[in-house]
Design a protein around this motif. Structure first.
Motif, PDB file in Angstrom:
ATOM      1  N   PRO A 148       0.842  -1.204   0.000  1.00  0.00           N
ATOM      2  CA  PRO A 148       0.000   0.000   0.000  1.00  0.00           C
ATOM      3  C   PRO A 148       0.875   1.251   0.000  1.00  0.00           C
ATOM      4  CG  PRO A 148      -0.622  -1.481   1.781  1.00  0.00           C
ATOM      5  CD  PRO A 148       0.637  -2.023   1.186  1.00  0.00           C
ATOM      6  N   GLU A 149       0.498   2.220  -0.769  1.00  0.00           N
ATOM      7  CA  GLU A 149       1.208   3.497  -0.821  1.00  0.00           C
ATOM      8  C   GLU A 149       0.322   4.554  -0.175  1.00  0.00           C
ATOM      9  OE1 GLU A 149       3.312   6.064  -0.599  1.00  0.00           O
ATOM     10  OE2 GLU A 149       4.459   5.084  -2.170  1.00  0.00           O
ATOM     11  N   PRO A 150       0.583   4.890   1.079  1.00  0.00           N
ATOM     12  CA  PRO A 150      -0.312   5.807   1.797  1.00  0.00           C
ATOM     13  C   PRO A 150      -0.397   7.193   1.181  1.00  0.00           C
ATOM     14  CG  PRO A 150       1.651   5.342   3.094  1.00  0.00           C
ATOM     15  CD  PRO A 150       1.712   4.463   1.881  1.00  0.00           C
ATOM     16  N   LEU A 151       0.618   7.634   0.485  1.00  0.00           N
ATOM     17  CA  LEU A 151       0.604   8.980  -0.088  1.00  0.00           C
ATOM     18  C   LEU A 151      -0.238   9.082  -1.354  1.00  0.00           C
ATOM     19  CD1 LEU A 151       4.365   9.872   0.397  1.00  0.00           C
ATOM     20  CD2 LEU A 151       2.433  10.396   1.893  1.00  0.00           C
TER      21      LEU A 151
ATOM     22  N   SER B 257      -3.387   7.838  -1.835  1.00  0.00           N
ATOM     23  CA  SER B 257      -4.792   7.501  -1.619  1.00  0.00           C
ATOM     24  C   SER B 257      -5.717   8.308  -2.518  1.00  0.00           C
ATOM     25  CB  SER B 257      -5.177   7.692  -0.156  1.00  0.00           C
ATOM     26  OG  SER B 257      -5.000   9.038   0.217  1.00  0.00           O
ATOM     27  N   GLU B 258      -5.319   9.536  -2.874  1.00  0.00           N
ATOM     28  CA  GLU B 258      -6.174  10.343  -3.754  1.00  0.00           C
ATOM     29  C   GLU B 258      -6.226   9.768  -5.172  1.00  0.00           C
ATOM     30  OE1 GLU B 258      -2.043  11.981  -4.015  1.00  0.00           O
ATOM     31  OE2 GLU B 258      -3.348  11.466  -2.366  1.00  0.00           O
ATOM     32  N   LEU B 259      -5.282   8.898  -5.524  1.00  0.00           N
ATOM     33  CA  LEU B 259      -5.278   8.283  -6.851  1.00  0.00           C
ATOM     34  C   LEU B 259      -6.268   7.123  -6.956  1.00  0.00           C
ATOM     35  CD1 LEU B 259      -1.475   8.272  -7.667  1.00  0.00           C
ATOM     36  CD2 LEU B 259      -3.229   9.789  -8.579  1.00  0.00           C
ATOM     37  N   ALA B 260      -6.898   6.767  -5.859  1.00  0.00           N
ATOM     38  CA  ALA B 260      -7.851   5.652  -5.879  1.00  0.00           C
ATOM     39  C   ALA B 260      -8.994   5.918  -6.850  1.00  0.00           C
ATOM     40  CB  ALA B 260      -8.392   5.394  -4.475  1.00  0.00           C
ATOM     41  N   VAL B 261      -9.273   7.174  -7.160  1.00  0.00           N
ATOM     42  CA  VAL B 261     -10.345   7.464  -8.123  1.00  0.00           C
ATOM     43  C   VAL B 261      -9.977   6.938  -9.508  1.00  0.00           C
ATOM     44  CG1 VAL B 261     -11.205   9.473  -6.862  1.00  0.00           C
ATOM     45  CG2 VAL B 261      -9.463   9.783  -8.632  1.00  0.00           C
ATOM     46  N   PHE B 262      -8.684   6.716  -9.776  1.00  0.00           N
ATOM     47  CA  PHE B 262      -8.254   6.183 -11.065  1.00  0.00           C
ATOM     48  C   PHE B 262      -8.237   4.667 -11.081  1.00  0.00           C
ATOM     49  CE2 PHE B 262      -6.108  10.349 -10.773  1.00  0.00           C
ATOM     50  CZ  PHE B 262      -6.756  10.973 -11.821  1.00  0.00           C
ATOM     51  N   GLY B 263      -8.303   4.042  -9.930  1.00  0.00           N
ATOM     52  CA  GLY B 263      -8.256   2.591  -9.798  1.00  0.00           C
ATOM     53  C   GLY B 263      -7.376   2.227  -8.619  1.00  0.00           C
ATOM     54  N   TRP B 264      -7.779   1.232  -7.865  1.00  0.00           N
ATOM     55  CA  TRP B 264      -7.034   0.865  -6.656  1.00  0.00           C
ATOM     56  C   TRP B 264      -5.587   0.527  -6.961  1.00  0.00           C
ATOM     57  CZ3 TRP B 264      -4.536  -3.669  -6.273  1.00  0.00           C
ATOM     58  CH2 TRP B 264      -4.907  -4.676  -7.166  1.00  0.00           C
ATOM     59  N   TRP B 265      -5.303   0.030  -8.159  1.00  0.00           N
ATOM     60  CA  TRP B 265      -3.946  -0.374  -8.516  1.00  0.00           C
ATOM     61  C   TRP B 265      -2.982   0.805  -8.538  1.00  0.00           C
ATOM     62  CZ3 TRP B 265      -8.376  -1.249 -11.164  1.00  0.00           C
ATOM     63  CH2 TRP B 265      -8.644  -0.428 -12.241  1.00  0.00           C
ATOM     64  N   TRP B 266      -3.485   2.027  -8.639  1.00  0.00           N
ATOM     65  CA  TRP B 266      -2.618   3.198  -8.587  1.00  0.00           C
ATOM     66  C   TRP B 266      -2.231   3.548  -7.153  1.00  0.00           C
ATOM     67  CZ3 TRP B 266      -0.055   4.905 -12.589  1.00  0.00           C
ATOM     68  CH2 TRP B 266      -0.543   4.636 -13.862  1.00  0.00           C
ATOM     69  N   THR B 267      -2.853   2.902  -6.174  1.00  0.00           N
ATOM     70  CA  THR B 267      -2.525   3.185  -4.780  1.00  0.00           C
ATOM     71  C   THR B 267      -1.532   2.169  -4.213  1.00  0.00           C
ATOM     72  OG1 THR B 267      -4.342   1.870  -3.870  1.00  0.00           O
ATOM     73  CG2 THR B 267      -4.833   4.168  -4.432  1.00  0.00           C
TER      74      THR B 267
END
Length: 95
Positions: free
Chosen positions: A75-78, A80-90
């Motif tokens: 998990p990349e805590p920084l 989290s705002e990228l989750a709107v693009f898909g969980w794989w970006w987090t």
């Protein structure tokens, strides 16, 4: 979508998953459009345009890809705002 987008995306994951070690290596110089996260975006877009039977078949492959990608990343805590693009970006790969 470009021709062969699904095949190219699947082959990108196949190459990534052949990397030795527990975690996937991150590129030293990220290449927009060529990362496995971009390939996952392409698979997600493809699902929107496939007939139901092909969606089920690709969905089964995606389920396995997602499980392996999640297992081999952290998990990349920084991001989290990228989750709107898909969980794989987090998720974070090892550098």
């Amino acid at each position: 979508m470009r021709p062969n987008a699904v095949a190219l995306s699947l082959s990108r994951f196949e190459r990534a998953f052949k990397q030795p070690g527990r975690y996937l290596n991150a590129s030293e110089a990220p290449s927009p459009g060529l990362e496995v996260e971009d390939a996952r975006d392409d698979l997600e877009r493809a699902m929107l345009h496939l007939p139901p039977g092909a969606q089920r078949d690709l969905g089964r492959l995606i389920t396995r890809i997602d499980a392996e990608f999640e297992r081999r990343t952290l998990p990349e805590p920084l991001y989290s705002e990228l989750a709107v693009f898909g969980w794989w970006w987090t998720r974070m790969r090892e550098r």
